[in-house]
Structures are given as structure tokens and as C-alpha cells.
Scaffold this active site. Sequence first.
Site, PDB file in Angstrom:
ATOM      1  N   ASN A 154       0.913  -1.226  -0.123  1.00 15.26           N
ATOM      2  CA  ASN A 154       0.072  -0.172  -0.005  1.00 15.26           C
ATOM      3  C   ASN A 154       0.928   1.319   0.039  1.00 15.26           C
ATOM      4  O   ASN A 154       1.446   1.536   0.820  1.00 15.26           O
ATOM      5  CB  ASN A 154      -0.895  -0.006   1.156  1.00 15.26           C
ATOM      6  CG  ASN A 154      -1.846   1.146   1.266  1.00 15.26           C
ATOM      7  OD1 ASN A 154      -1.699   2.177   0.417  1.00 15.26           O
ATOM      8  ND2 ASN A 154      -2.243   1.432   2.291  1.00 15.26           N
ATOM      9  N   TRP A 155       1.100   1.844  -1.308  1.00 16.68           N
ATOM     10  CA  TRP A 155       1.938   2.786  -1.303  1.00 16.68           C
ATOM     11  C   TRP A 155       1.605   4.216  -0.599  1.00 16.68           C
ATOM     12  O   TRP A 155       2.102   5.177  -0.583  1.00 16.68           O
ATOM     13  CB  TRP A 155       2.156   3.285  -2.857  1.00 16.68           C
ATOM     14  CG  TRP A 155       2.823   2.252  -3.599  1.00 16.68           C
ATOM     15  CD1 TRP A 155       3.240   0.926  -3.274  1.00 16.68           C
ATOM     16  CD2 TRP A 155       3.464   2.281  -4.818  1.00 16.68           C
ATOM     17  NE1 TRP A 155       3.863   0.255  -4.080  1.00 16.68           N
ATOM     18  CE2 TRP A 155       4.136   0.994  -5.135  1.00 16.68           C
ATOM     19  CE3 TRP A 155       3.520   3.312  -5.997  1.00 16.68           C
ATOM     20  CZ2 TRP A 155       4.468   0.892  -6.529  1.00 16.68           C
ATOM     21  CZ3 TRP A 155       3.966   3.323  -7.131  1.00 16.68           C
ATOM     22  CH2 TRP A 155       4.379   1.968  -7.585  1.00 16.68           C
ATOM     23  N   LYS A 156       0.088   4.113  -0.453  1.00 17.26           N
ATOM     24  CA  LYS A 156      -0.451   5.615   0.050  1.00 17.26           C
ATOM     25  C   LYS A 156      -0.286   6.673  -0.812  1.00 17.26           C
ATOM     26  O   LYS A 156      -0.058   6.535  -1.941  1.00 17.26           O
ATOM     27  CB  LYS A 156       0.059   5.654   1.653  1.00 17.26           C
ATOM     28  CG  LYS A 156      -0.119   4.230   2.553  1.00 17.26           C
ATOM     29  CD  LYS A 156       0.028   4.779   4.055  1.00 17.26           C
ATOM     30  CE  LYS A 156      -0.202   3.343   4.660  1.00 17.26           C
ATOM     31  NZ  LYS A 156       0.018   3.285   6.137  1.00 17.26           N
ATOM     32  N   HIS A 202      -9.569   1.366   4.705  1.00 16.73           N
ATOM     33  CA  HIS A 202      -8.300   1.555   5.281  1.00 16.73           C
ATOM     34  C   HIS A 202      -8.651   2.540   6.527  1.00 16.73           C
ATOM     35  O   HIS A 202      -9.300   3.425   6.309  1.00 16.73           O
ATOM     36  CB  HIS A 202      -7.128   2.257   4.166  1.00 16.73           C
ATOM     37  CG  HIS A 202      -5.636   1.967   4.869  1.00 16.73           C
ATOM     38  ND1 HIS A 202      -5.379   3.061   5.976  1.00 16.73           N
ATOM     39  CD2 HIS A 202      -5.040   1.254   4.955  1.00 16.73           C
ATOM     40  CE1 HIS A 202      -4.007   2.606   6.270  1.00 16.73           C
ATOM     41  NE2 HIS A 202      -3.990   1.617   5.726  1.00 16.73           N
ATOM     42  N   GLU A 232      -6.863   4.759   7.529  1.00 14.65           N
ATOM     43  CA  GLU A 232      -6.712   6.393   7.180  1.00 14.65           C
ATOM     44  C   GLU A 232      -7.769   6.855   6.533  1.00 14.65           C
ATOM     45  O   GLU A 232      -8.262   8.084   6.585  1.00 14.65           O
ATOM     46  CB  GLU A 232      -5.219   6.429   6.334  1.00 14.65           C
ATOM     47  CG  GLU A 232      -4.176   6.247   7.321  1.00 14.65           C
ATOM     48  CD  GLU A 232      -2.909   5.740   6.450  1.00 14.65           C
ATOM     49  OE1 GLU A 232      -2.734   5.598   5.154  1.00 14.65           O
ATOM     50  OE2 GLU A 232      -2.225   5.111   7.292  1.00 14.65           O
ATOM     51  N   GLU A 265      -5.697  -4.865  10.333  1.00 13.82           N
ATOM     52  CA  GLU A 265      -4.796  -3.820  10.619  1.00 13.82           C
ATOM     53  C   GLU A 265      -4.947  -2.996  11.821  1.00 13.82           C
ATOM     54  O   GLU A 265      -5.900  -1.929  11.979  1.00 13.82           O
ATOM     55  CB  GLU A 265      -4.779  -2.859   9.618  1.00 13.82           C
ATOM     56  CG  GLU A 265      -4.489  -3.260   8.021  1.00 13.82           C
ATOM     57  CD  GLU A 265      -3.982  -2.449   7.222  1.00 13.82           C
ATOM     58  OE1 GLU A 265      -2.790  -2.699   6.922  1.00 13.82           O
ATOM     59  OE2 GLU A 265      -4.322  -1.344   6.906  1.00 13.82           O
ATOM     60  N   GLY A 316       2.026   2.248  10.741  1.00  9.65           N
ATOM     61  CA  GLY A 316       3.205   3.423  10.554  1.00  9.65           C
ATOM     62  C   GLY A 316       3.879   4.065  11.681  1.00  9.65           C
ATOM     63  O   GLY A 316       4.463   4.747  12.091  1.00  9.65           O
ATOM     64  N   SER A 331       3.316  -2.167  10.372  1.00  9.26           N
ATOM     65  CA  SER A 331       4.667  -2.115  10.559  1.00  9.26           C
ATOM     66  C   SER A 331       5.369  -3.499  10.107  1.00  9.26           C
ATOM     67  O   SER A 331       6.119  -4.111  10.547  1.00  9.26           O
ATOM     68  CB  SER A 331       4.945  -1.908  12.031  1.00  9.26           C
ATOM     69  OG  SER A 331       4.510  -0.335  11.957  1.00  9.26           O
ATOM     70  N   GLY A 338       2.549  -0.973   4.467  1.00  6.94           N
ATOM     71  CA  GLY A 338       2.803   0.327   4.062  1.00  6.94           C
ATOM     72  C   GLY A 338       4.208   0.726   3.666  1.00  6.94           C
ATOM     73  O   GLY A 338       4.783   0.512   2.536  1.00  6.94           O
ATOM     74  N   GLY A 339       4.793   1.268   4.705  1.00 10.12           N
ATOM     75  CA  GLY A 339       6.175   1.678   4.479  1.00 10.12           C
ATOM     76  C   GLY A 339       7.142   0.979   3.916  1.00 10.12           C
ATOM     77  O   GLY A 339       7.924   1.577   2.774  1.00 10.12           O
TER      78      GLY A 339
HETATM   79  P1  PGA Z   1       2.721   0.358   7.641  1.00  9.10           P
HETATM   80  O1  PGA Z   1       1.306   0.533   6.876  1.00  9.10           O
HETATM   81  O2  PGA Z   1       3.004  -1.113   6.988  1.00  9.10           O
HETATM   82  O3  PGA Z   1       3.569   1.482   7.194  1.00  9.10           O
HETATM   83  O4  PGA Z   1       2.424   0.225   9.242  1.00  9.10           O
HETATM   84  C1  PGA Z   1       0.386  -0.610   7.010  1.00  9.10           C
HETATM   85  C2  PGA Z   1      -0.920  -0.003   5.979  1.00  9.10           C
HETATM   86  O5  PGA Z   1      -1.283   0.970   6.715  1.00  9.10           O
HETATM   87  O6  PGA Z   1      -1.535  -0.812   5.340  1.00  9.10           O
END
Ligand code: PGA
Length: 251
Positions: A10-12, A96, A98, A168, A174, A214, A235-236
Site C-alpha cells: 500500500n503505497w499510500k 483503510h 486512514e 490492521e 506506521g 509495520s 505500507g512503508g
Molecule cells: P505500515 O502501513 O506498514 O507502514 O505500518 C500498513 C498499512 O497502513 O497498510
Amino acid sequence: MERKLIAAGNWKMNMDYNEGRDLAQAVASGLQPSDVLVIMGTPYVHLKNISGIIKDISNIKLAAQNCHQEENGAYTGEISAAMLKSCGVDFVILGHSERREYFGEADELIAKKIDIVLKYGMQPIYCCGEKLEVREAGKHEELVGEQVKTALYHLTKEQMQRVVIAYEPVWAIGTGKTATPQQAQDMHEYIRSLIRKKFGQEVADATTILYGGSVKPDNAQELFSQPDVDGGLVGGASLKAKDFLAIASSF
Ligand code: PGA
């Protein structure tokens, strides 16, 4: 039916057009053939281009990160399921945390988005998970249970078979804090039991449940070795080809 193992990125809201192209090319050229399905969840502007980059690689698919719930119309700035489909999208990340936190999305709305994504022949990656205070109050199963029921229980068995779930915990996204493998396993087992209750054993056994929060090359293996953890939503660490490929080979 076999349960699919998935490493989804997930590049966001990261990567400009050229950076995104380079990252997708690096992932595509570094990926070894395997049974693991790799998904890149990119911002909209990359989708059409990256669908061309990955088109001959059977174990990489493309995801969008959101979608509007209506077919089309006067919704300035929004993107429809038909548009995504026409750009080669296979999966859509929905709900998600966010989106829930910053854009006020709740499960009633997410349920509608799931419907339209399915209608257009794509697969939802439905995200659920609790905030820290909910976990500390010991109410995480109750909360996630409500989320899953509201978003998914209206589906038919056939529809449910096309849904991927991502658990999640919001406190792990994050933050560098990961759920312990046991915490992830416990929640995944619980989610699978909810799917079993409503849709039956066969559907529950075939449902892919991803862990997100994470996930990194050095913790992926332990998380993915849990019996009900079928991969990750990353994500990251999906922004670096080397890390993402390492995670994809951690099964
Ligand atoms: P993260 O994000 O791996 O940076 O914690 C995961 C996500 O929000 O899908």
C-alpha cells in the site's frame, strides 16, 4: 478451495509518476515465480502505466486504494469502479484506517464500496482493525466483529469468496509497533470464525486474511507462519523494492 497467500503493498500517497514507474519495474523484475500473489496498491495516477509493466507476470496484480460507491456522476475529484477496471485494476483496498480517520468512512459506506467493486469484477481488500484505546479496554474483538458484520455480512457466499480481509490494528500502522504474532493469530482466528458462522466452513477456509501494521522484512516470516495469517498488507516497507521483495519471499 485453496487459500491464496498474498503480499500486498500500500503505497499510500507516495511516489510521483517516475518514482512509481521505477519502483514497479524493480518489483516486477526482481520477483521470483512462486505461489505467492504480489499486489501493488498505488495512487490512481500510476495504475494504467503499471498495469502495462506487470501485464505478462502472472503473480503480480494491481490495486487501487479507494473507489467511489456510486456508478458515475457529479462527484468532483472522485474515481469510479468502472474507471479502475478500465485501467487494469484487479483489487481495491477499502476501509483503510486512514480513510476512516481522515475521510470519515464507516462500515455502512464501505459496504457499498465493496458492492460496486465486486459488481465491476474486481476484488476488495477490506481493512478492519481497532485503535489503541479499544485494545487497552479489551474490546478489540467486539469492535472488529462489528466492522466485519456491517461491511461483509450482506454478501452472498459467491461474493464473499472474492473478498480479501486485512486486519490492521491502528496502533501498529506506521508506528513501528507490530502486533505480536500471537495477537495477530488470535484476531485472524476470530475473524475467520465470523466468516465461518455466516458463510460456512468452505468459504472461511478459503478466505485470505492479511495482517497489516509495520510489516518489515525482519518480522514478516514470524507473522506469516501463524496458521491464520495468510500474508500482509504492507505500507512503508512496500516503497523499497528490496524490502517488499524480501517480505514477499517470507512465506
Ligand atoms: P505500515 O502501513 O506498514 O507502514 O505500518 C500498513 C498499512 O497502513 O497498510
